[in-house]
Write an enzyme that holds these catalytic residues in place. Sequence first.
Site, PDB file in Angstrom:
ATOM      1  N   GLU A 209       8.958  15.680  16.099  1.00  0.00           N
ATOM      2  CA  GLU A 209       9.347  15.585  14.692  1.00  0.00           C
ATOM      3  C   GLU A 209       8.493  16.575  13.890  1.00  0.00           C
ATOM      4  O   GLU A 209       7.271  16.433  13.830  1.00  0.00           O
ATOM      5  CB  GLU A 209       9.126  14.162  14.180  1.00  0.00           C
TER       6      GLU A 209
ATOM      7  N   LYS B  77       0.852  -1.191   0.000  1.00  0.00           N
ATOM      8  CA  LYS B  77       0.000   0.000   0.000  1.00  0.00           C
ATOM      9  C   LYS B  77       0.889   1.243   0.000  1.00  0.00           C
ATOM     10  O   LYS B  77       1.512   1.581   1.005  1.00  0.00           O
ATOM     11  CB  LYS B  77      -0.918   0.047   1.226  1.00  0.00           C
TER      12      LYS B  77
ATOM     13  N   CYS C 256      13.036  11.052   7.730  1.00  0.00           N
ATOM     14  CA  CYS C 256      12.919  10.491   9.083  1.00  0.00           C
ATOM     15  C   CYS C 256      14.210  10.728   9.859  1.00  0.00           C
ATOM     16  O   CYS C 256      14.183  10.840  11.069  1.00  0.00           O
ATOM     17  CB  CYS C 256      12.580   9.016   9.010  1.00  0.00           C
TER      18      CYS C 256
ATOM     19  N   GLU D 134       9.799   1.299  10.691  1.00  0.00           N
ATOM     20  CA  GLU D 134      10.809   2.346  10.514  1.00  0.00           C
ATOM     21  C   GLU D 134      10.075   3.664  10.690  1.00  0.00           C
ATOM     22  O   GLU D 134       9.278   4.052   9.846  1.00  0.00           O
ATOM     23  CB  GLU D 134      11.437   2.206   9.122  1.00  0.00           C
TER      24      GLU D 134
ATOM     25  N   GLY E 116       6.746   5.042   8.436  1.00  0.00           N
ATOM     26  CA  GLY E 116       5.855   6.187   8.594  1.00  0.00           C
ATOM     27  C   GLY E 116       5.962   6.750  10.001  1.00  0.00           C
ATOM     28  O   GLY E 116       7.013   6.673  10.633  1.00  0.00           O
ATOM     29  N   SER E 117       4.849   7.286  10.488  1.00  0.00           N
ATOM     30  CA  SER E 117       4.874   7.967  11.778  1.00  0.00           C
ATOM     31  C   SER E 117       4.936   6.984  12.940  1.00  0.00           C
ATOM     32  O   SER E 117       4.444   5.857  12.845  1.00  0.00           O
ATOM     33  CB  SER E 117       3.624   8.839  11.926  1.00  0.00           C
ATOM     34  N   THR E 118       5.512   7.412  14.034  1.00  0.00           N
ATOM     35  CA  THR E 118       5.575   6.591  15.243  1.00  0.00           C
ATOM     36  C   THR E 118       4.165   6.270  15.730  1.00  0.00           C
ATOM     37  O   THR E 118       3.882   5.148  16.163  1.00  0.00           O
ATOM     38  CB  THR E 118       6.400   7.324  16.318  1.00  0.00           C
ATOM     39  N   GLU E 119       3.283   7.253  15.605  1.00  0.00           N
ATOM     40  CA  GLU E 119       1.884   7.076  16.030  1.00  0.00           C
ATOM     41  C   GLU E 119       1.218   5.883  15.317  1.00  0.00           C
ATOM     42  O   GLU E 119       0.628   5.007  15.955  1.00  0.00           O
ATOM     43  CB  GLU E 119       1.156   8.363  15.648  1.00  0.00           C
ATOM     44  N   VAL E 120       1.329   5.840  14.000  1.00  0.00           N
ATOM     45  CA  VAL E 120       0.728   4.733  13.242  1.00  0.00           C
ATOM     46  C   VAL E 120       1.510   3.440  13.493  1.00  0.00           C
ATOM     47  O   VAL E 120       0.913   2.358  13.568  1.00  0.00           O
ATOM     48  CB  VAL E 120       0.612   5.076  11.740  1.00  0.00           C
ATOM     49  N   GLY E 121       2.808   3.544  13.674  1.00  0.00           N
ATOM     50  CA  GLY E 121       3.612   2.356  14.015  1.00  0.00           C
ATOM     51  C   GLY E 121       3.091   1.685  15.276  1.00  0.00           C
ATOM     52  O   GLY E 121       3.006   0.447  15.358  1.00  0.00           O
TER      53      GLY E 121
END
Length: 491
Positions: free
Chosen positions: A394, A189, A297, A263, A241-246
């Site tokens: 970030e 995706k 990043c 990552e 992607g973002s830490t939040e979505v990770g």
Amino acid sequence: MATATETAPVSRPQIRRTQLLIDGRWCDSVSGETFATYHPATEEKIADVAQANAEDVDRAVKAARRAFDEGPWHDMDARDRGALMLKLADLIEQNAEELAALETLDNGKPISDAKAADVPLVIDCLRYYAGWADKIKGDTVPIRGNYFCYTRREPLGVVGQIIPWNFPALMVAWKWGPALAAGCTIVMKPAEQTPLSCLRMADLALEAGIPPGVINVVPGYGETGAALVAHPDVDKIAFTGSTEVGQIIMRDAAQTLKRVTLELGGKSPNVVFADCDMDAAVAGAEFGLFFNQGQCCCAGSRVFVEDSIHQEFVERLVDRAKGRQLGDPFSPATGQGPQVDKDQFEKIMNYIERGKEAGADCKTGGGRWGEKGFFVEPTVFDNVSDDMDIATDEIFGPVMSVLPFSEFDEVVERSNKTLYGLAAAVWTRDVAKAHRLAAQVKAGTVWVNCYDVFDAAAPFGGFKMSGIGRELGEASLSNYTELKTVTMSLD
Ligand code: NAI
Ligand code: MG
């Protein structure tokens, strides 16, 4: 000196509508829904992109499963798999100009960067991993008793890969390279902001002869990614992607105990000692933060500068920031393009305001550039303190924080005072000091007297909340293999 081909105008690809790639066929989504992608320099719509929902994801996963369990990929000799990957790299090389133009159109990055950095790195990465395809092997293990024990490294299976918009094509290569080399099949995706180069690369993969179902592409928003994470027949999720979505992905993947590599974000320290080569350090600090519009990043967003050179360093940095050429990313002279979209633009402008309110010294920039497009002026904040939002969060834009320091131990401690741990850099002529810092800083990558030096062979990834696992290099192959132990009685 730019060559004739570097300065020649690049034609803008004309794409109006795209489809999903499932089982080697281009098709519309089940729902018929599409979403639009935009050129960030003009805010004009580029194309309608077929939008995959959970049902489309399911079709793609089934195709990938078939290709893995029964398809020609399953029986193919590893060396032949490598040869197909080399073919893909060759096709990308033959279409390099078009791919670079797609990156500039969809992401807004300067065409000169797309041509000199993104596309060559894509080709190199695929060639590097093509070489690994027939070199993934197990061990023979000396165990007690009369047994023959050995290990096999088997492909993990069907992998879901979810990528961001900052290096759209390069992230495809980082993900496909090790997965294909290991013998996995893929449902990818791409980011909703930048699906076009991924779709073009998938087309070239078909042309290269990579069998149907091995690579499937399902564009969409976060919920399309979430459907991939929830799918019981996906063995692994690789996410950037973002830490939040990770965090969301790691939590949701627990349901099916999928393997997960992440990552994520960073707030990387770039430490400049007084004994550095000042020209190189100033240039490195500029490049380390402003490259790719600050959308990296590993951006060197906290620039720690030793007290005795602080004033001169900031003056020189500000000169360089002011000298950056903003404008049409298709112009070969442009050094800085727009941010990828309105959300990112607004997030960055908000951080700039918070920096000003907190009392940081805005030396240059701080505003929008132009009237159209998501351009942000190159911005340098001086005398930033560690607890300000602009020093902790970030920002992912062209906003640099300069933080003065006086002692080695102090700067190590302050460098590590962050939730992140992706990258760090140090500028000094003292070799021992460089190695001491490299050992003490909590980051997955440390650059000494350089910044953003990437190579397909060198592992990359984060400590702490910057992620789990490593991409690139031999290390990334273990993201896509399971280790099996076979023990046989010799009695
Ligand atoms: P994001 O993390 O939301 O998006 C990255 C990818 O994840 C996209 O393909 C997106 O569609 C997908 N996604 C979003 N929600 C998902 C979910 N619940 N399940 C599965 N997939 C999901 O990043 P976004 O919103 O584009 O940017 C926000 C911030 O994230 C940026 O300002 C930046 O700070 C950071 N970021 C970091 C990147 C990196 O390279 N580490 C890349 C992009 C953004
Ligand atoms: Mg998001």
